[in-house]
Write a protein that holds these residues in place. Structure first.
Motif, mmCIF file in Angstrom:
data_model
loop_
_atom_site.group_PDB
_atom_site.id
_atom_site.type_symbol
_atom_site.label_atom_id
_atom_site.label_comp_id
_atom_site.label_asym_id
_atom_site.label_seq_id
_atom_site.Cartn_x
_atom_site.Cartn_y
_atom_site.Cartn_z
ATOM 1 N N TYR A 15 0.857 -1.189 0.000
ATOM 2 C CA TYR A 15 0.000 0.000 0.000
ATOM 3 C C TYR A 15 0.889 1.233 0.000
ATOM 4 O O TYR A 15 1.804 1.325 0.809
ATOM 5 C CB TYR A 15 -0.855 0.062 1.279
ATOM 6 C CG TYR A 15 -1.990 -0.920 1.372
ATOM 7 C CD1 TYR A 15 -2.518 -1.546 0.249
ATOM 8 C CD2 TYR A 15 -2.562 -1.212 2.612
ATOM 9 C CE1 TYR A 15 -3.579 -2.439 0.353
ATOM 10 C CE2 TYR A 15 -3.616 -2.102 2.724
ATOM 11 C CZ TYR A 15 -4.124 -2.719 1.592
ATOM 12 O OH TYR A 15 -5.169 -3.594 1.710
ATOM 13 N N VAL A 17 0.659 5.173 0.891
ATOM 14 C CA VAL A 17 -0.197 6.192 1.522
ATOM 15 C C VAL A 17 0.597 7.496 1.556
ATOM 16 O O VAL A 17 1.825 7.475 1.660
ATOM 17 C CB VAL A 17 -0.646 5.802 2.952
ATOM 18 C CG1 VAL A 17 -1.491 4.546 2.937
ATOM 19 C CG2 VAL A 17 0.537 5.637 3.889
ATOM 20 N N LEU A 20 1.794 7.941 6.764
ATOM 21 C CA LEU A 20 1.186 7.020 7.723
ATOM 22 C C LEU A 20 1.122 7.661 9.098
ATOM 23 O O LEU A 20 2.163 8.004 9.678
ATOM 24 C CB LEU A 20 1.975 5.709 7.800
ATOM 25 C CG LEU A 20 1.418 4.690 8.798
ATOM 26 C CD1 LEU A 20 0.030 4.218 8.384
ATOM 27 C CD2 LEU A 20 2.349 3.501 8.956
ATOM 28 N N HIS A 26 -6.749 6.155 6.583
ATOM 29 C CA HIS A 26 -5.975 6.487 5.382
ATOM 30 C C HIS A 26 -6.674 5.953 4.141
ATOM 31 O O HIS A 26 -7.138 4.816 4.134
ATOM 32 C CB HIS A 26 -4.586 5.841 5.435
ATOM 33 C CG HIS A 26 -3.812 6.166 6.666
ATOM 34 N ND1 HIS A 26 -4.079 5.581 7.876
ATOM 35 C CD2 HIS A 26 -2.796 7.020 6.880
ATOM 36 C CE1 HIS A 26 -3.248 6.068 8.785
ATOM 37 N NE2 HIS A 26 -2.465 6.943 8.212
ATOM 38 N N VAL A 28 -5.752 4.502 0.700
ATOM 39 C CA VAL A 28 -4.576 3.944 0.040
ATOM 40 C C VAL A 28 -4.566 4.462 -1.398
ATOM 41 O O VAL A 28 -5.561 4.330 -2.111
ATOM 42 C CB VAL A 28 -4.648 2.405 0.067
ATOM 43 C CG1 VAL A 28 -3.518 1.800 -0.746
ATOM 44 C CG2 VAL A 28 -4.622 1.901 1.508
ATOM 45 N N VAL A 94 3.242 -1.089 4.126
ATOM 46 C CA VAL A 94 2.653 0.244 3.975
ATOM 47 C C VAL A 94 3.794 1.232 3.742
ATOM 48 O O VAL A 94 4.625 1.454 4.629
ATOM 49 C CB VAL A 94 1.841 0.644 5.225
ATOM 50 C CG1 VAL A 94 1.157 1.987 5.002
ATOM 51 C CG2 VAL A 94 0.825 -0.434 5.576
ATOM 52 N N ASP A 96 5.153 4.858 3.218
ATOM 53 C CA ASP A 96 4.855 6.261 3.492
ATOM 54 C C ASP A 96 5.508 7.086 2.381
ATOM 55 O O ASP A 96 6.730 7.140 2.273
ATOM 56 C CB ASP A 96 5.439 6.605 4.876
ATOM 57 C CG ASP A 96 5.139 8.029 5.307
ATOM 58 O OD1 ASP A 96 5.212 8.948 4.462
ATOM 59 O OD2 ASP A 96 4.841 8.213 6.497
ATOM 60 N N GLN B 104 -6.573 2.795 10.301
ATOM 61 C CA GLN B 104 -7.393 2.263 9.217
ATOM 62 C C GLN B 104 -6.713 2.518 7.871
ATOM 63 O O GLN B 104 -6.238 3.626 7.615
ATOM 64 C CB GLN B 104 -8.760 2.981 9.278
ATOM 65 C CG GLN B 104 -9.823 2.431 8.373
ATOM 66 C CD GLN B 104 -10.375 1.104 8.837
ATOM 67 O OE1 GLN B 104 -10.520 0.885 10.047
ATOM 68 N NE2 GLN B 104 -10.668 0.227 7.908
ATOM 69 N N ASN B 106 -7.745 2.057 3.864
ATOM 70 C CA ASN B 106 -8.853 1.713 2.963
ATOM 71 C C ASN B 106 -8.401 1.748 1.513
ATOM 72 O O ASN B 106 -7.972 2.785 1.014
ATOM 73 C CB ASN B 106 -10.002 2.706 3.156
ATOM 74 C CG ASN B 106 -10.585 2.624 4.555
ATOM 75 O OD1 ASN B 106 -10.596 1.559 5.176
ATOM 76 N ND2 ASN B 106 -11.053 3.743 5.066
#
Lengths: 309, 309
Positions: A15, A17, A20, A26, A28, A94, A96, B104, B106
C-alpha cells in the motif's frame, strides 16, 4: 530446471499512503500484489535471468488461489505448490510516500497438518530427480516440524542435487547439521547461530556445524564467502539508497544461478552482489533494475584467497 | 424482506498487533475477516434482529469471491451482489493491543463500467417490488455517476418502497434532492451538506433540501430526529468506551427495522441508540452485544414534541 521451496508462501500486498499516521484513517493511493515468500522471490529473479524454475511449498484459501493464478501467469515459472486447507498468509507493506519508509504487517502462516506435510514430502521427492539445484527458503509455518529442513537437505543430497538453505533460528540450526552445500545467512542470523559476532569467525563456526559453504550477507558491505575452495569478499562499488526488501532473495538467486552455470566463486559473488544492489535500487519492492544490475556487475570488487588444492 | 444497497462493498480485515510502531515490522497476532461496506453491516444487524435481508451492490475479483462466500454463509441474508470485472476493495483495521486504538487503511474501490452500472440498475428494479424498505449506504466506487443515489431514490419512491439514504458529500447532496424518506448523517456530514453547524438548524435545512425525515447522529450524545411527525432527541443512559466502528450502521438497522415494524418514532430512536451503543461495547468491530442492547434499550431517554396533526 531449478527448484525453490517456500513452505510459508505469502500474498505480498504493498500500500502506498501519502503519510502514515497511527490511529487515523488512510485512503490507500496505490495497491500492488504479488506472490511472495523468500523462495517465490528467488524463483522470480531466476526466471528473469533466463532459468526455468519450479516453485513448491504450500498454498491454500482465497489468498492461495491468488498466489497460484499469479505464479501461473509468470513466464519461466512452473507452479508445483501443494494445496492445504489453511489459508496462505498475507503480508502488508505500507509505504509512506512522504518519508519513503515502510511499515510491515505479517500475518501468521496457516497450520499445516501431518497429512499435508507428508504430501509435500512426496511432491518434493518426485521433483528432485528433475532438477539441477534446490533452494530451501524462509520460515516454517505452524505444524511443520522444526527439523523439516534437515530432512529436505538429506533428501537432496541423497539425490545428488546441490542444496542451498536460507532460513534462520532453530530451523537453520537443525538444517545445517544435515550438511547443505550452501547457507546464506545475514550477519544477525549468523551471530544467532554461532554466538560469534565477527563474521569470519562466525562463518568458520557455521562450516564446522555442517555447512559446506557459507555466504554471509553484510548489508551495504556486500558478501563474505567462506568455502572449501577459498575465502572471498565481494563489495558493491558504492553505497546505495532504496528499499532493501528482497535484496537477500536476489543474492540467493545470483548464487544459485552461478552454481548451476558452474561459474567460479568470484563470478557467483559478483552476480549476487550486483543483483542485490539492483534490487535495492528498483522502484518496486523485490524487483531488480536490469540496467543497474549490468552496470554494477562490471564494478563489484571481489578480493580473496584461494585455498591450496 | 428488506433490501440494502452497498455499491462499494469491501472485505474488512482486522489485524491485532501488540503495538503499532511505524517503519518497523510486525507479526500480526490475530486476523479476522468479514464482508463489509455500510449496507452489508446494516444487513448483518437486521438479520441478527430477525429480519430477512437481501444485499445488493457490486462484487469482483478474489476479494469479491470471499465476500460472496461469507455472505452466503450468513443466516437470514440473501446475496444479490452484481459481478464486476474489477476487484472488491479491502479495508485493513490495525488494532494496537496496548492502547486499543485503530489505524485504518482503505483501498480504493474497483472501477465500475457503464454496462455494470446498468446491470445493477436492472437487478435493483427487479428487487424493489419484493421488498418492504430499502437502505442506500456508503460511498460510490469510481465509475458510478455522482447522481446515482438520486436515481435509486426515485425508483424506490416510484415503487412505493420507503427509502433510507446514508451517504456523504456530493452523493448525499444529489441524492437528497430526490426526496428520500430518511437520511442519517452524522454532525460533520450534516454540516458539510448544509453549512450549518448547529444540528437542529442543519436538520431543518436538510429537510428543506428534500429529506422527509432527518436523524442526525451526534456521537456519544445520541440521535436527533426531525420529522413531519415531530422532533425528538434520544440519548444513551451513560457514555461508553469502545470501538465506534459500525455504530452508525447499527443505528441505520435500528431505524429501518423500526420503520418496517411500524414502531412509533420514539421506539425507533430508542432501538437505534441501543443498537449503536451495544456495537461500541462489543469486543469485535461492527458486532453488537445482545445483552448490552437489551439493557440499554430499557434505559434510553427519548424527549421531544409531537407536531400537531
Amino acid at each position: 530446471m531449478i527448484l525453490t521451496v517456500t513452505l510459508n508462501t505469502a500474498l505480498d500486498i504493498t500500500y502506498r499512503v501519502p503519510s502514515l499516521r497511527p490511529h487515523t484513517s488512510h485512503r490507500v493511493s496505490e495497491v500492488t500484489e504479488r506472490p511472495g515468500g523468500k523462495g517465490v522471490n528467488v524463483a522470480r529473479v531466476l526466471a528473469a535471468l533466463g532459468h526455468r524454475v519450479t516453485v513448491t511449498g504450500f498454498a491454500g484459501g482465497a489468498t492461495g488461489r491468488e498466489v497460484h493464478e499469479r505464479l501461473t501467469a509468470t513466464p519461466g515459472i512452473a507452479d508445483a505448490l501443494v494445496p492445504v486447507t489453511g489459508t496462505t498468509r498475507r503480508t502488508v507493506a505500507v509505504v509512506d510516500e512522504r518519508t519513503g519508509d515502510t511499515t510491515q504487517l505479517n500475518e501468521p502462516g496457516p497450520h499445516i497438518t501431518p497429512a499435508e506435510w507428508s504430501a509435500f514430502q512426496d511432491v518434493y521427492a518426485d521433483l528432485l530427480p528433475t532438477v539441477s539445484a534446490v533452494a530451501l527458503c524462509g520460515s516454517l509455518p505452524p505444524g511443520v516440524p522444526v527439523g523439516a529442513y534437515a530432512g529436505l537437505v538429506r533428501a537432496a543430497r541423497a539425490a545428488n542435487v546441490p542444496v542451498l538453505l536460507d532460513t534462520a533460528g532453530e530451523a537453520l540450526r537443525r538444517g545445517i547439521a544435515a550438511r547443505p552445500d550452501l547457507i546464506k545467512p545475514n550477519a544477525d542470523e549468523l551471530a544467532e547461530l554461532t554466538g560469534a559476532h565477527e563474521p569470519l569467525r562466525a562463518a568458520q563456526d557455521a562450516r564446522r556445524r555442517g555447512a559446506r559453504a557459507v555466504v554471509a550477507s553484510l548489508g551495504a558491505d556486500g558478501l563474505l564467502a567462506y568455502t572449501s575452495e577459498g575465502l572471498w569478499r565481494a563489495t558493491p562499488p558504492a553505497p546505495v539508497r532504496g528499499n532493501p526488501t528482497g535484496a537477500g532473495d536476489s543474492a540467493v538467486a545470483g548464487l544459485l544461478s552461478g552454481l548451476v552455470e558452474q561459474l567460479p566463486w568470484p563470478d557467483r559473488l559478483a552476480r549476487a552482489v550486483a543483483l542485490s544492489t539492483a534490487t535495492v535500487l528498483a522502484p518496486a519492492a523485490g524487483e531488480f533494475d536490469r540496467a543497474a544490475y549490468e552496470d554494477v556487475l562490471a564494478r563489484v570488487a571481489v578480493t580473496g584467497e584461494v585455498t591450496a588444492a
